[in-house]
Design a protein around this motif. Sequence first.
Motif, short mmCIF file in Angstrom:
data_model
loop_
_atom_site.label_atom_id
_atom_site.label_comp_id
_atom_site.label_asym_id
_atom_site.label_seq_id
_atom_site.Cartn_x
_atom_site.Cartn_y
_atom_site.Cartn_z
N LEU A 745 1.06 -0.82 0.31
CA LEU A 745 0.02 0.02 -0.18
C LEU A 745 0.69 1.77 0.18
O LEU A 745 1.76 1.14 0.57
CB LEU A 745 -0.88 0.20 1.55
CG LEU A 745 -1.74 1.39 1.38
CD1 LEU A 745 -2.76 1.78 0.89
CD2 LEU A 745 -2.44 1.09 3.13
N LEU A 769 -3.68 4.95 9.09
CA LEU A 769 -3.63 3.41 8.49
C LEU A 769 -2.37 3.10 8.25
O LEU A 769 -2.11 1.97 8.23
CB LEU A 769 -4.19 3.64 6.77
CG LEU A 769 -5.27 5.06 6.63
CD1 LEU A 769 -5.91 5.50 4.91
CD2 LEU A 769 -6.27 3.68 6.39
N MET A 773 -2.50 -1.17 9.48
CA MET A 773 -1.53 -1.64 8.59
C MET A 773 -0.38 -3.11 9.19
O MET A 773 0.44 -3.74 8.63
CB MET A 773 -1.01 -1.27 6.78
CG MET A 773 -1.78 -0.74 6.50
SD MET A 773 -3.26 -1.48 5.64
CE MET A 773 -5.05 -0.27 5.38
N TRP A 802 -2.13 -0.86 -4.85
CA TRP A 802 -3.05 0.26 -3.77
C TRP A 802 -2.33 1.02 -3.48
O TRP A 802 -2.12 1.28 -2.73
CB TRP A 802 -3.66 -1.13 -2.85
CG TRP A 802 -4.76 -0.22 -2.55
CD1 TRP A 802 -5.23 0.62 -1.81
CD2 TRP A 802 -6.45 -1.30 -1.97
NE1 TRP A 802 -6.20 1.08 -0.71
CE2 TRP A 802 -7.15 -0.31 -1.22
CE3 TRP A 802 -6.11 -2.47 -2.25
CZ2 TRP A 802 -8.43 -0.45 -0.81
CZ3 TRP A 802 -7.78 -2.99 -2.18
CH2 TRP A 802 -9.00 -1.97 -1.52
N HIS A 804 -2.89 5.04 -2.15
CA HIS A 804 -4.24 6.32 -0.46
C HIS A 804 -3.42 7.13 -0.85
O HIS A 804 -2.57 7.52 -0.41
CB HIS A 804 -4.48 5.42 0.25
CG HIS A 804 -5.44 6.28 1.25
ND1 HIS A 804 -6.82 5.65 1.84
CD2 HIS A 804 -5.37 7.91 1.88
CE1 HIS A 804 -7.14 6.32 2.39
NE2 HIS A 804 -6.62 7.51 3.17
N LYS A 894 -10.61 5.05 8.61
CA LYS A 894 -10.03 4.29 8.84
C LYS A 894 -11.62 2.87 9.11
O LYS A 894 -10.68 1.69 9.06
CB LYS A 894 -9.52 4.62 10.27
CG LYS A 894 -9.22 3.63 11.39
CD LYS A 894 -9.46 4.74 12.43
CE LYS A 894 -7.96 3.12 13.51
NZ LYS A 894 -7.46 3.94 14.44
N TYR A 897 -11.42 0.98 6.01
CA TYR A 897 -10.06 -0.23 6.10
C TYR A 897 -10.45 -1.25 7.06
O TYR A 897 -10.12 -2.75 6.71
CB TYR A 897 -8.58 0.11 5.49
CG TYR A 897 -8.23 1.13 4.28
CD1 TYR A 897 -7.86 0.41 3.23
CD2 TYR A 897 -8.66 2.74 4.50
CE1 TYR A 897 -7.06 0.58 2.30
CE2 TYR A 897 -7.61 3.47 3.44
CZ TYR A 897 -7.50 2.71 2.33
OH TYR A 897 -6.31 3.00 1.09
N LEU A 909 -5.10 -6.87 0.87
CA LEU A 909 -6.87 -5.99 0.58
C LEU A 909 -7.54 -6.93 -0.22
O LEU A 909 -7.07 -6.54 -1.76
CB LEU A 909 -6.50 -4.61 0.41
CG LEU A 909 -5.85 -3.64 1.03
CD1 LEU A 909 -5.12 -2.21 1.05
CD2 LEU A 909 -6.80 -3.44 2.87
#
Length: 947
Positions: A745, A769, A773, A802, A804, A894, A897, A909
Amino acid sequence: MNGVKQAHQISIAMVLQRRFEETRNVDDITQVISHCENAISLISSGPVPNHPLFFAVYNFTGNAYLSRFTCIHKLQDLDHAISHHQKAVQSTPSDHRDLPKNLKDLGNSYLLRFEYTGDLQDTERAISHYKKAVKSAPSGHPDLLAYLSNLGNSYSCRFLRTGNPQDIEDAISLHQKVVGSTPSDHADLSLRTNNLGNSYSCRYQRSGNLQDINHAISYHQKAVECAPSGYTDCFTNLGNSYLHRFKYSNDLQDIDDAIFYHQKAIQSTPSGHAKQFNNLGNSYATRFKYTDELQDINHAIFNHQKALPAAFNDLANSYIHRFKHSRDCDPQDIDRAIIYHQKAVESTASDHPDLPGWFSNLGSSYLYRFSCTDHLPDVQNSIASYREAAKANGAPSIRARAAGEAAILSSVHDRSQCLTDFALAISLLSEAAGLEQTIPRRHANLQGLSNIVVGYAVATALHFSRANSALEWFEQGRCLVWNQLNQLRTPIDNLRTKYPSLANRFIEVATALESYGTRPALSLPLHTTLVEAIRLQDVTLDHTRHATEYKQLLEEIRALPDFHDFLQPPKASDILSSLPSNGPLVIFNIHKTRCDALAIIAGIEEPLHIPLENFSLVQAEELQAILRFDLLKQREVEDQDRMPKRVRPHASSMLFVLKELWCKVVQPILEALGYSLNPSDRRRIWWCPTGPLAFLPLHAAGIYGSAYNPGLCVSDFVVSSYTPTVRTLNDKFIASSTSSKCTNLLLISQPNTPGLSSIPSTREETHDLEVLMKRTAIKALLLEDSKATIKNVKAEMKSRSWVHFACHGVQDVHQPLSSGLCLHDGRLELLEIMKEKIPNLDLVFLSACQTSKGDLKLSEEVVHLTAGMLGAGCCGVVGTMWSISDLHGPKFAKEFYRYLLEEKGSEGLDSTRAAYALDYATRKAREILGEDDTAFLTWVPYVHFGY
């Protein structure tokens, strides 16, 4: 003895030629021709027919015929000129210094005959001989620049005749190099600068790019400043350029300048010229449309009449303008307009690029008379004229508009043919976008065109219960630029297997076209050096050549066995064959005549047509206005907005917007689909809205507050996603079937973007995040503050599945392709994203403002960041329809995820569950924030696109 007679005849001819150049007396040039022909007869009958200077006499005689043609305009003189110039070239030794000049003169004869007859083959011959003249001239030849200038002019002439964009790019390129190499004190500088201005003006008339007409005016002004006495073309061309710019600027000074220079051109010419009178008439007519001064339109008609027969179309336009706008209108003016528009059509060659415009004007005249008289043959003639315009050779945008006009009229007055008319209009839209243009220019070309044609076509198809046609036209006419980009990236494995060399060349050309198309719009300020302008023009020329070759390759491939449908628009059966099985896709057509939905479901042979009988375009526009003006623009979230601008508070009800969407749009669709309330088994649904509905939150439609009961909002029944087109969803569905759970990620945070307001919660969001993770097998990389540069972000995105983003985002209302995500060193713009190909990217979460907002003027093109990420190869994107709260961003992310990790496993994910995760996060936000306007504006903007 013969030699003396020959010399005597030639000497007399040369004296008379010099006198003709001073007096322009036709008798003088006629005597020149007579003495030259006598000399030729004496040489031919002599003991040595192949006299060493035979070619010089032939060439001199050919030029004399050309001179007389310019006075009396007899085609026979042009034919004689060409014949003599041909003999001059044939008898000139290949190594003689006069060969380039003789080739040039032969080219001049062909070009002049083309201008008189319109025979396209004469331009081909002219270009061929100009090229030979350039090739045969040794390096440093004093007339080489003149030959290049002639070649550039011939390309411009062919462009005006065929509309082939490559010709005008070649012309500009040649004229730039000629002007750049001409000394400032050269006698031909004015002529050559004028030619360069003309080529820019020609391109402007096709492209509409304001920079082109500004450059045309600049070069025409320079031509006027250094023009020798008696050279009037520069006045005419400068006037025309001011006229073209006025139509864009509406600055009265431009049209006044146009009239001034056209008057000056006429005053500087002893007897005036038809084109000069016509140009002056056009300027007066254009000013009349702005000022409504009757004197101007009368002046226009007077000058157009003096220009006949070269002004049929323009005279007709002036008559119709006077009829429309004058208080004491003469009914005969509309009849005269039709007569002269008919003459314009009849006197124009069948393959001339002006013909679509002439037929369209004729169609407009008939239609206007019909609106005054209700005489049915007039509207029938109008439809017929528009159909001819659509079929003729010429600018695709004019043809597409004409086809659309024919279709709209025939839907009322000739219903048996209206679907055929719409099919042609839809097919012309992609040509109007133009692969030879940059993407910004394509969008400019489509404004006000695709929205009108596609909506009307789909509405009409549904009226006739042709749901499959409606689906095909929707797909073919929507997201044209995205479709072009996807087409250039489409795998061609079957072609590669059977014809590998052809496939390789096709891929090379397609890759080059993609690169050229996604470059920024050409920026060429007036202070740009000629050297830089030449460099940029070389790129444009190469782009155009690749577009031409791409079209030729498509024709070649489609002529092969089993490849007739290669990259052709898909049929309904093809569209329906690749749909996901876990939910329907609903496309909308919101039109002034009717509003409809088409539900497309895996396994069915035809879309399910759902008329929205209680909804209208006016209602959609009203709801959009409430959301845009009453709720969003007048709202203020103090220092909590992830966009650079702030707005003011206002108390308006989002409840009303969501209730209207539920009652009049979404609920009827769910009922037609037979959906019942079953919270434990909610299927997915994809929305594909158009027009004003594209800016409204269908995914949140419902009745909220005290009136809410289960079964009164869309999320009680389905989990919503969006898609720009059906093909996009199909492609993402297929791609997702080969993807695995994401274990890496990329997190990007910009709490303190230079030059923008602070959004401190973005730091909290990405750090939360990152901590989340660490409890899993997922590796997270955080780029924050100065590390989050455009270069670093683009590089890391290519190695991640992925991403963000938590940063400022903006939808640029003036330049939609400049919309972007605000990183440490600038904006990662949509156009830059469109260049990227990231096939392994499963999902991008855009926790930033306005990332799926789109542009009002290009609603059917879906010009926003979320679509850009899909175009780059991402299977799914979470975006935002408007500005989001910085304060609540961390909690929303939050929960999103947490759903994916805690409820669906922590080993990775799964992007195919992203829509469910967003639905879960939204429900959590509703529980915390409630259902007042502030709450709605916080959780409603989050949307999921793709699969």
